[in-house]
Write a protein that holds these residues in place. Sequence first.
Motif, PDB file in Angstrom:
ATOM      1  N   UNK A  37       0.801  -1.228   0.000  1.00  0.00           N
ATOM      2  CA  UNK A  37       0.000   0.000   0.000  1.00  0.00           C
ATOM      3  C   UNK A  37       0.832   1.275   0.000  1.00  0.00           C
ATOM      4  N   UNK A  38       2.151   1.126  -0.100  1.00  0.00           N
ATOM      5  CA  UNK A  38       2.975   2.319  -0.284  1.00  0.00           C
ATOM      6  C   UNK A  38       3.096   2.665  -1.776  1.00  0.00           C
ATOM      7  N   UNK A  39       2.586   1.791  -2.621  1.00  0.00           N
ATOM      8  CA  UNK A  39       2.658   2.026  -4.072  1.00  0.00           C
ATOM      9  C   UNK A  39       1.517   2.928  -4.526  1.00  0.00           C
ATOM     10  N   UNK A  40       1.863   3.933  -5.354  1.00  0.00           N
ATOM     11  CA  UNK A  40       0.838   4.802  -5.932  1.00  0.00           C
ATOM     12  C   UNK A  40       0.776   4.704  -7.437  1.00  0.00           C
ATOM     13  N   UNK A  87       5.955   4.973  -5.226  1.00  0.00           N
ATOM     14  CA  UNK A  87       4.952   5.835  -4.603  1.00  0.00           C
ATOM     15  C   UNK A  87       4.442   6.865  -5.615  1.00  0.00           C
ATOM     16  N   UNK A  88       5.327   7.332  -6.488  1.00  0.00           N
ATOM     17  CA  UNK A  88       4.981   8.456  -7.365  1.00  0.00           C
ATOM     18  C   UNK A  88       5.169   8.118  -8.843  1.00  0.00           C
ATOM     19  N   UNK A  89       4.291   8.679  -9.657  1.00  0.00           N
ATOM     20  CA  UNK A  89       4.216   8.276 -11.052  1.00  0.00           C
ATOM     21  C   UNK A  89       5.491   8.508 -11.846  1.00  0.00           C
ATOM     22  N   UNK A  90       6.116   9.673 -11.658  1.00  0.00           N
ATOM     23  CA  UNK A  90       7.264   9.991 -12.517  1.00  0.00           C
ATOM     24  C   UNK A  90       8.407   9.019 -12.306  1.00  0.00           C
ATOM     25  N   UNK A 111       0.067   2.691 -17.812  1.00  0.00           N
ATOM     26  CA  UNK A 111       0.219   3.334 -16.506  1.00  0.00           C
ATOM     27  C   UNK A 111      -0.976   2.969 -15.645  1.00  0.00           C
ATOM     28  N   UNK A 112      -0.694   2.629 -14.387  1.00  0.00           N
ATOM     29  CA  UNK A 112      -1.762   2.301 -13.442  1.00  0.00           C
ATOM     30  C   UNK A 112      -1.611   3.170 -12.200  1.00  0.00           C
ATOM     31  N   UNK A 113      -2.689   3.794 -11.801  1.00  0.00           N
ATOM     32  CA  UNK A 113      -2.712   4.517 -10.530  1.00  0.00           C
ATOM     33  C   UNK A 113      -3.298   3.606  -9.465  1.00  0.00           C
TER      34      UNK A 113
END
Lengths: 78, 78, 147, 147
Positions: free
Chosen positions: C31-34, C108-111, D39-41
Amino acid sequence: MTVTIKYFGLVAEAAERFEEILELDGVLTASELKAQCLNGLAIADKESVQIAVNQNLDDKITLKDGDEVALLPPFAGG
Amino acid sequence: MTVTIKYFGLVAEAAERFEEILELDGVLTASELKAQCLNGLAIADKESVQIAVNQNLDDKITLKDGDEVALLPPFAGG
Amino acid sequence: MDKKKPKKVFVQGAIPPEKIANSVANHQSKTEIGAHSIFLGQIRADEVEGKTVTAIDYTAYEEMAENVFHEIREAAFAKFDITCAHIYHSLGRVNVGELCLFVFTSSAHRKIAIEATNFFVEEIKAKVPVFGKEIFEDETHQWKVNK
Amino acid sequence: MDKKKPKKVFVQGAIPPEKIANSVANHQSKTEIGAHSIFLGQIRADEVEGKTVTAIDYTAYEEMAENVFHEIREAAFAKFDITCAHIYHSLGRVNVGELCLFVFTSSAHRKIAIEATNFFVEEIKAKVPVFGKEIFEDETHQWKVNK
């Protein structure tokens, strides 16, 4: 003139409504209507609220009868 | 000294072998061994073939007994 | 070379789409993954002088390739703040329309996830000793070269 | 506004991982494709002043959002040589660890697919009127803001 106002997210929460239909007099721009709608609402950052008139984010637009206006807090999609 | 030579892809096809064990005399660098192995093979672009000695792509290395040498055509992974 | 045992990257034949769903599902407890970023390589029906590619037959210098994959992973974890990274590459015959490469990173963050996947794809193309025989309809072939 | 009917982007609740496998499988007959970028959020268990996010409840100005999604698609097809593009976004409650966004682009070449997916993600974050209520364990909440 009659305009429909839609409230979203934290604006809807603060205004305690999702939609209302207002009867307005005179000449009014979108940004003037926004100020009027947000007046008195407990919203920390009113600058961050955008107004869309018929899905158009330009707040310089002068309102006309039948417009659909939306008050949009910061986007949080994705 | 004894070295094992592995052939891959178009080099294996041209050499008609995947592996051979050679008995070599004298002092030899990887690039000299490469030239020797590719000599006479029908390969259009011999420059594009890389040689790895014990998985190391440095062709200046001097070979020693027991080395594993690989002749690698251009990579095509992914 | 790191002492950790390299993870197995190569799979025989095409990578099934279900593997992607399973890999994603396996990360729902983290759950730390975004953000997840995924890259898939698919075999293209390229035309070369009037002939059409029907499959690629992949071979590799497997021991070296697994070590290079491992080094790329180590470099990626040093460079990017990613939670996980998985790579799968086919060996053997993969038909047109099937998948030959699956890169999957999470952060955690997309970039960060997007950049890490990019890094993996470029590094794999450039550094891993994998060879591809493009097979045409008439069973003739040519050797693929990465650009 | 384009006359074409906008494609439906919103789905109720979380996006199941199987949807990704199905979308990929549906593209295996398109043999001009060489690369897919996805890409997955995923909902992250962020901590805010000692409280942990357990879900996000998404709402949207749906009519406008669907039109903006459509405009982003049109812009992406004008800008990038992609074969296909699909976007799915959740509405309603999505729990921590579940998926709320699925962007999927395909192209002959990897860089185009990767850049197009990037473009979609940034445009969606910036331009689509979607609102997210982050719900904590104690059922209090705060409103999410994209950075």
